[in-house]
Design a protein around this motif. Structure first.
Motif, mmCIF file in Angstrom:
data_model
loop_
_atom_site.group_PDB
_atom_site.id
_atom_site.type_symbol
_atom_site.label_atom_id
_atom_site.label_comp_id
_atom_site.label_asym_id
_atom_site.label_seq_id
_atom_site.Cartn_x
_atom_site.Cartn_y
_atom_site.Cartn_z
ATOM 1 N N LEU A 117 -49.875 108.899 15.653
ATOM 2 C CA LEU A 117 -48.754 109.581 16.293
ATOM 3 C C LEU A 117 -48.569 109.120 17.734
ATOM 4 C CD1 LEU A 117 -49.089 113.266 14.997
ATOM 5 C CD2 LEU A 117 -47.301 111.610 14.439
ATOM 6 N N LEU A 118 -49.668 108.913 18.440
ATOM 7 C CA LEU A 118 -49.565 108.458 19.826
ATOM 8 C C LEU A 118 -48.961 107.056 19.902
ATOM 9 C CD1 LEU A 118 -50.313 109.083 22.822
ATOM 10 C CD2 LEU A 118 -52.360 107.726 22.424
ATOM 11 N N ILE A 119 -49.415 106.135 19.048
ATOM 12 C CA ILE A 119 -48.886 104.773 19.061
ATOM 13 C C ILE A 119 -47.402 104.772 18.725
ATOM 14 C CG2 ILE A 119 -49.053 102.500 18.009
ATOM 15 C CD1 ILE A 119 -51.390 103.198 19.815
ATOM 16 N N VAL A 120 -47.026 105.533 17.699
ATOM 17 C CA VAL A 120 -45.610 105.613 17.321
ATOM 18 C C VAL A 120 -44.785 106.246 18.444
ATOM 19 C CG1 VAL A 120 -43.994 106.683 15.701
ATOM 20 C CG2 VAL A 120 -46.088 105.651 14.845
ATOM 21 N N SER A 121 -45.344 107.238 19.127
ATOM 22 C CA SER A 121 -44.620 107.889 20.227
ATOM 23 C C SER A 121 -44.335 106.905 21.348
ATOM 24 C CB SER A 121 -45.436 109.069 20.755
ATOM 25 O OG SER A 121 -45.616 110.048 19.757
ATOM 26 N N PHE A 122 -45.318 106.105 21.735
ATOM 27 C CA PHE A 122 -45.085 105.113 22.785
ATOM 28 C C PHE A 122 -44.022 104.110 22.361
ATOM 29 C CE2 PHE A 122 -49.214 106.277 24.813
ATOM 30 C CZ PHE A 122 -48.730 106.427 26.099
ATOM 31 N N ASN A 123 -44.017 103.717 21.092
ATOM 32 C CA ASN A 123 -43.001 102.777 20.620
ATOM 33 C C ASN A 123 -41.605 103.396 20.667
ATOM 34 O OD1 ASN A 123 -44.826 100.710 20.136
ATOM 35 N ND2 ASN A 123 -45.194 101.323 18.026
ATOM 36 N N TYR A 124 -41.500 104.676 20.302
ATOM 37 C CA TYR A 124 -40.204 105.350 20.376
ATOM 38 C C TYR A 124 -39.738 105.497 21.822
ATOM 39 C CZ TYR A 124 -39.528 106.579 15.470
ATOM 40 O OH TYR A 124 -39.304 106.526 14.127
ATOM 41 N N VAL A 125 -40.668 105.796 22.720
ATOM 42 C CA VAL A 125 -40.310 105.884 24.136
ATOM 43 C C VAL A 125 -39.806 104.529 24.634
ATOM 44 C CG1 VAL A 125 -41.246 106.202 26.454
ATOM 45 C CG2 VAL A 125 -41.844 107.811 24.652
ATOM 46 N N GLY A 126 -40.468 103.443 24.224
ATOM 47 C CA GLY A 126 -40.012 102.115 24.613
ATOM 48 C C GLY A 126 -38.629 101.800 24.088
ATOM 49 N N ASP A 127 -38.361 102.163 22.840
ATOM 50 C CA ASP A 127 -37.021 101.941 22.273
ATOM 51 C C ASP A 127 -35.972 102.747 23.029
ATOM 52 O OD1 ASP A 127 -37.878 100.150 20.364
ATOM 53 O OD2 ASP A 127 -38.230 101.705 18.845
ATOM 54 N N ALA A 128 -36.302 104.004 23.360
ATOM 55 C CA ALA A 128 -35.347 104.842 24.085
ATOM 56 C C ALA A 128 -35.062 104.284 25.475
ATOM 57 C CB ALA A 128 -35.880 106.272 24.183
ATOM 58 N N LEU A 129 -36.108 103.850 26.177
ATOM 59 C CA LEU A 129 -35.905 103.277 27.517
ATOM 60 C C LEU A 129 -35.095 101.988 27.446
ATOM 61 C CD1 LEU A 129 -39.425 103.841 29.111
ATOM 62 C CD2 LEU A 129 -37.298 105.011 29.683
ATOM 63 N N ARG A 130 -35.337 101.192 26.414
ATOM 64 C CA ARG A 130 -34.562 99.966 26.266
ATOM 65 C C ARG A 130 -33.081 100.283 26.075
ATOM 66 N NH1 ARG A 130 -36.308 96.670 21.247
ATOM 67 N NH2 ARG A 130 -35.344 98.511 20.298
ATOM 68 N N ASP A 131 -32.779 101.314 25.302
ATOM 69 C CA ASP A 131 -31.382 101.702 25.100
ATOM 70 C C ASP A 131 -30.760 102.237 26.383
ATOM 71 O OD1 ASP A 131 -31.668 100.969 22.484
ATOM 72 O OD2 ASP A 131 -31.982 103.014 21.725
ATOM 73 N N VAL A 132 -31.540 102.978 27.162
ATOM 74 C CA VAL A 132 -31.022 103.533 28.406
ATOM 75 C C VAL A 132 -30.695 102.434 29.410
ATOM 76 C CG1 VAL A 132 -31.637 104.902 30.425
ATOM 77 C CG2 VAL A 132 -32.119 105.773 28.150
ATOM 78 N N PHE A 133 -31.603 101.446 29.521
ATOM 79 C CA PHE A 133 -31.424 100.416 30.537
ATOM 80 C C PHE A 133 -30.560 99.259 30.072
ATOM 81 C CE2 PHE A 133 -35.499 102.257 32.127
ATOM 82 C CZ PHE A 133 -35.022 102.641 33.371
ATOM 83 N N GLU A 134 -30.251 99.189 28.791
ATOM 84 C CA GLU A 134 -29.442 98.082 28.284
ATOM 85 C C GLU A 134 -27.996 98.276 28.737
ATOM 86 O OE1 GLU A 134 -28.315 94.791 27.198
ATOM 87 O OE2 GLU A 134 -30.377 95.209 26.572
ATOM 88 N N VAL A 135 -27.511 97.398 29.588
ATOM 89 C CA VAL A 135 -26.185 97.549 30.171
ATOM 90 C C VAL A 135 -25.103 97.469 29.109
ATOM 91 C CG1 VAL A 135 -24.559 96.566 31.813
ATOM 92 C CG2 VAL A 135 -26.987 96.630 32.368
ATOM 93 N N ARG A 136 -25.273 96.577 28.169
ATOM 94 C CA ARG A 136 -24.248 96.417 27.145
ATOM 95 C C ARG A 136 -24.131 97.660 26.284
ATOM 96 N NH1 ARG A 136 -26.508 90.975 24.662
ATOM 97 N NH2 ARG A 136 -28.385 92.142 25.158
ATOM 98 N N LEU A 137 -25.257 98.272 25.901
ATOM 99 C CA LEU A 137 -25.194 99.499 25.138
ATOM 100 C C LEU A 137 -24.612 100.639 25.947
ATOM 101 C CD1 LEU A 137 -28.609 99.394 23.231
ATOM 102 C CD2 LEU A 137 -26.339 98.871 22.330
ATOM 103 N N ARG A 138 -24.941 100.688 27.254
ATOM 104 C CA ARG A 138 -24.420 101.755 28.108
ATOM 105 C C ARG A 138 -22.900 101.647 28.235
ATOM 106 N NH1 ARG A 138 -26.453 101.627 34.033
ATOM 107 N NH2 ARG A 138 -28.365 101.061 32.917
ATOM 108 N N SER A 139 -22.393 100.431 28.352
ATOM 109 C CA SER A 139 -20.944 100.244 28.481
ATOM 110 C C SER A 139 -20.231 100.615 27.195
ATOM 111 C CB SER A 139 -20.640 98.799 28.853
ATOM 112 O OG SER A 139 -21.058 97.908 27.833
ATOM 113 N N GLN A 140 -20.876 100.404 26.028
ATOM 114 C CA GLN A 140 -20.262 100.799 24.770
ATOM 115 C C GLN A 140 -20.258 102.315 24.617
ATOM 116 O OE1 GLN A 140 -22.491 98.731 21.791
ATOM 117 N NE2 GLN A 140 -21.750 96.711 22.400
#
Length: 217
Positions: free
Chosen positions: A194-217
């Protein structure tokens, strides 16, 4: 044996998180410096530095970890240095790619034309604009470090006694699984996954937040 399994999971988790976080800090720091210098300078220096990374990537990571842990006396500091020293390759490649993309931007060219040094450009412009990538990759690096520590602990090369980590607990509990003492392995395995999966989900969420192209969409 009189062990408090819940208590051991907590103390093992504390050790795993401490080693994983500090190892990730070492990997992120060295990998970021290495990649930024390589990508910004380019040319022959970039080629040499990246060939070194390619050569290190060709060595199986677990084999290198086992060799280093077999040579030196085990300690938490050694685990942090070994895990951090073998986990920065991907960070270096990602930050190099960011530096290659940023070094030709208009504001970087303006600083150069005004006589700004390479160190100033990297410190004040290239590095701050790479923070989003570094934050994202840091979460994955923490998960990888905890996973690598668990692998070493399972092979009885984890933190020395009397401390424990989740990999060591799984190794000691698996021998009792055949006599149906499931509580020595299933709870720690579930918490670990659960901890390993949680860190991976946090990484995916941060990538979506900081991705400029996704933010503009």
């Amino acid at each position: 044996q009189g062990f408090d399994i819940l208590g051991r999971i907590m103390f093992g988790g504390q050790t795993s998180l401490e080693v994983g976080l500090f190892a990730a800090l070492v990997a992120i720091t060295w990998g970021a410096v290495y990649g930024l210098v390589s990508g910004y300078r380019g040319g022959l220096l970039d080629s040499v530095l990246m060939r070194i990374v390619d050569a290190l990537l060709s060595i199986p990571g677990l084999f290198l970890l086992l060799a280093l842990m077999s040579i030196f006396n085990r300690s938490e500091l050694l685990l942090v240095l070994v895990l951090g020293g073998t986990g920065w390759y991907g960070v270096a490649r990602l930050t190099r790619a960011e530096a290659l993309a940023l070094r030709n931007r208009e504001y970087v060219s303006a600083v150069r034309s005004m006589g700004g040094s390479s160190a100033r450009v990297i410190r004040r412009h290239v590095f701050p604009n790479s923070i989003s990538t570094l934050i994202t990759v840091a979460t994955f690096t923490i998960g990888d470090s905890i996973l690598a520590l668990a692998a070493l602990g399972f092979l009885q090369l984890g933190v020395p006694l009397p401390k424990t980590d989740w990999g060591t607990m799984i190794n000691s509990g698996i021998r009792y699984l055949w006599v149906n003492q499931w509580w020595q392995i299933y709870p720690v395995a579930v918490v670990f996954l659960l901890l390993i999966v949680s860190f991976n989900y946090v990484g995916d969420a941060l990538r979506d937040v900081f991705e400029v192209r996704l933010r503009s969409q």
